[in-house]
Motif scaffolding. Structure first.
Motif, short mmCIF file in Angstrom:
data_model
loop_
_atom_site.label_atom_id
_atom_site.label_comp_id
_atom_site.label_asym_id
_atom_site.label_seq_id
_atom_site.Cartn_x
_atom_site.Cartn_y
_atom_site.Cartn_z
N GLU A 102 -40.14 -68.78 -1.18
CA GLU A 102 -41.26 -69.95 -1.13
C GLU A 102 -40.58 -70.81 -1.99
OE1 GLU A 102 -45.57 -70.01 -3.38
OE2 GLU A 102 -45.07 -68.21 -2.50
N ARG A 103 -40.08 -70.81 -3.18
CA ARG A 103 -39.76 -71.80 -3.94
C ARG A 103 -38.56 -72.89 -3.64
NH1 ARG A 103 -39.34 -67.98 -9.64
NH2 ARG A 103 -41.44 -68.17 -10.21
N ILE A 104 -37.63 -72.07 -2.89
CA ILE A 104 -36.52 -72.82 -2.10
C ILE A 104 -36.93 -73.69 -1.02
CG2 ILE A 104 -34.08 -72.39 -1.31
CD1 ILE A 104 -34.15 -69.62 -2.31
N VAL A 105 -37.82 -73.19 -0.19
CA VAL A 105 -38.46 -73.84 0.97
C VAL A 105 -39.15 -75.06 0.42
CG1 VAL A 105 -40.23 -73.94 2.68
CG2 VAL A 105 -38.45 -71.98 2.43
N ASN A 106 -40.01 -74.99 -0.68
CA ASN A 106 -40.71 -75.92 -1.34
C ASN A 106 -39.85 -77.03 -2.14
OD1 ASN A 106 -43.00 -75.12 -0.20
ND2 ASN A 106 -43.50 -73.84 -2.18
N ARG A 107 -38.99 -76.62 -3.09
CA ARG A 107 -38.09 -77.40 -3.58
C ARG A 107 -37.01 -78.34 -2.96
NH1 ARG A 107 -33.72 -74.12 -7.06
NH2 ARG A 107 -32.62 -74.35 -5.08
N ASP A 108 -36.39 -77.44 -1.87
CA ASP A 108 -35.20 -78.09 -1.28
C ASP A 108 -35.74 -78.79 0.20
OD1 ASP A 108 -33.81 -77.56 -3.24
OD2 ASP A 108 -32.90 -75.78 -2.31
N ASN A 109 -36.96 -78.54 0.52
CA ASN A 109 -37.72 -78.85 1.74
C ASN A 109 -36.88 -78.57 3.06
OD1 ASN A 109 -39.37 -80.34 3.23
ND2 ASN A 109 -38.42 -82.30 3.12
N ILE A 110 -36.61 -77.35 2.64
CA ILE A 110 -35.71 -76.65 4.09
C ILE A 110 -36.50 -75.65 4.74
CG2 ILE A 110 -33.52 -77.19 2.93
CD1 ILE A 110 -33.38 -74.34 2.01
N SER A 111 -36.06 -75.09 5.98
CA SER A 111 -36.45 -74.17 6.69
C SER A 111 -36.34 -72.91 6.17
CB SER A 111 -35.90 -74.05 8.22
OG SER A 111 -34.69 -73.66 7.93
N LYS A 112 -37.24 -71.95 6.44
CA LYS A 112 -37.30 -70.49 5.94
C LYS A 112 -35.94 -69.87 6.37
CE LYS A 112 -41.02 -67.47 4.96
NZ LYS A 112 -42.12 -66.79 5.53
N GLU A 113 -35.22 -70.14 7.41
CA GLU A 113 -33.99 -69.69 7.99
C GLU A 113 -32.95 -69.81 7.03
OE1 GLU A 113 -36.93 -69.04 10.65
OE2 GLU A 113 -36.21 -70.81 10.05
N ASP A 114 -32.87 -71.22 6.52
CA ASP A 114 -31.85 -71.89 5.75
C ASP A 114 -32.04 -71.58 4.17
OD1 ASP A 114 -30.84 -73.43 7.61
OD2 ASP A 114 -31.62 -75.28 7.05
N ALA A 115 -33.37 -71.16 3.86
CA ALA A 115 -33.64 -70.52 2.48
C ALA A 115 -33.02 -69.14 2.51
CB ALA A 115 -35.08 -70.53 2.09
N VAL A 116 -33.35 -68.46 3.50
CA VAL A 116 -32.56 -66.99 3.63
C VAL A 116 -31.18 -66.85 3.46
CG1 VAL A 116 -32.65 -64.84 5.01
CG2 VAL A 116 -34.63 -65.87 4.72
N ALA A 117 -30.56 -67.87 4.12
CA ALA A 117 -29.13 -67.99 4.24
C ALA A 117 -28.66 -68.14 2.76
CB ALA A 117 -28.53 -69.02 5.17
N ARG A 118 -29.28 -69.08 2.13
CA ARG A 118 -28.70 -69.42 0.68
C ARG A 118 -28.81 -68.37 -0.05
NH1 ARG A 118 -30.29 -75.84 -0.60
NH2 ARG A 118 -29.73 -76.39 1.40
N ILE A 119 -30.12 -67.63 -0.01
CA ILE A 119 -30.07 -66.15 -0.89
C ILE A 119 -28.96 -65.14 -0.53
CG2 ILE A 119 -31.65 -64.10 -1.48
CD1 ILE A 119 -34.24 -66.16 -0.81
N ARG A 120 -28.81 -65.00 0.85
CA ARG A 120 -27.99 -64.13 1.30
C ARG A 120 -26.19 -64.42 0.89
NH1 ARG A 120 -31.29 -61.74 5.37
NH2 ARG A 120 -32.89 -60.53 3.84
N ALA A 121 -26.06 -65.72 0.58
CA ALA A 121 -24.65 -66.17 0.23
C ALA A 121 -24.26 -65.63 -1.32
CB ALA A 121 -24.64 -67.65 0.44
N GLN A 122 -25.19 -65.12 -1.89
CA GLN A 122 -24.85 -64.86 -3.00
C GLN A 122 -24.84 -63.39 -3.55
OE1 GLN A 122 -27.87 -66.86 -5.72
NE2 GLN A 122 -26.57 -68.68 -5.67
N ILE A 123 -24.31 -62.61 -4.36
CA ILE A 123 -24.52 -61.31 -4.77
C ILE A 123 -26.06 -61.27 -4.85
CG2 ILE A 123 -24.13 -59.71 -6.61
CD1 ILE A 123 -21.69 -60.99 -7.15
#
Length: 202
Positions: free
Chosen positions: A138-159
């Motif tokens: 929720e925070r990433i989508v609101n902060r970066d104004n990106i889609s849920k899919e893109d937000a999930v990709a960013r989370i999954r890119a990290q440990i």
């Protein structure tokens, strides 16, 4: 010699909030992200980024961080290339700043990829900032104004955050109100002052 705190956690967990609260308490915070932003204005690194990613990550001569982010969070090879370019100078700059500030009682360093780059032994203790997955999203989508899919990709890119929690010396639970987060930080900083310097937080 300073007592050094490393701050890390998943994207969208609230590392910047924790850093800002520490600053309010008079503690200097070195931010790896701020150093990256400075490097991305440097003509040498801009040219290197252009060589790796081409003109499509630039808009009217300026680096388009949003386009670059979309590429690196969806392509692990591209991400590795950018990290290989930027991590060495970022770590060098952090080291330099730690040396310059060594007379301070406490220094905090916010490094999103602290475990990934293997600098755990630089710190006296490591804080992991935690928020549950749905809240991160929720925070990433609101902060970066990106889609849920893109937000999930960013989370999954990290440990995974669960892995980071296992390595933490101290966990900041940033899933309630700001006051709750502030209290946890104040309490821990007060403990450090008493434990290391035998004095109270001013």
């Amino acid at each position: 010699m300073s007592y050094k705190i490393g701050i890390t956690g998943g994207i969208g967990t609230g590392k910047s909030l924790v850093s800002n609260i520490l600053k309010e308490l008079g503690i200097i915070v070195i931010s790896a992200d701020e150093i990256v932003r400075e490097l991305q204005k440097d003509p040498y690194y801009l040219q290197k980024i252009r060589e790796i990613f081409g003109d499509n990550v630039f808009d009217k001569g300026n680096l388009d961080r949003k386009k670059l982010a979309k590429i690196i969070f969806s392509d692990s090879d591209a991400r590795r290339k950018l990290e290989n370019l930027l991590h060495p100078p970022v770590l060098e700059e952090i080291k330099k700043k730690l040396e310059e500030l060594k007379e301070r009682d406490i220094i905090a360093v916010e490094v999103p990829l602290l475990f990934e780059v293997g600098i755990e032994d630089w710190f006296d203790e490591i804080w992991v900032v935690y928020a549950p997955f749905e809240l991160q999203l929720e925070r990433i989508v609101n902060r970066d104004n990106i889609s849920k899919e893109d937000a999930v990709a960013r989370i999954r890119a990290q440990i995974p955050i669960e892995e980071k929690l296992k390595k933490a010396d101290f966990v900041i639970y940033n899933d309630k109100d700001i006051e709750s987060t502030k209290n946890q930080i104040k309490e821990r900083v007060s403990t450090i002052y008493r434990m290391i310097y035998n004095k109270n937080l001013e």
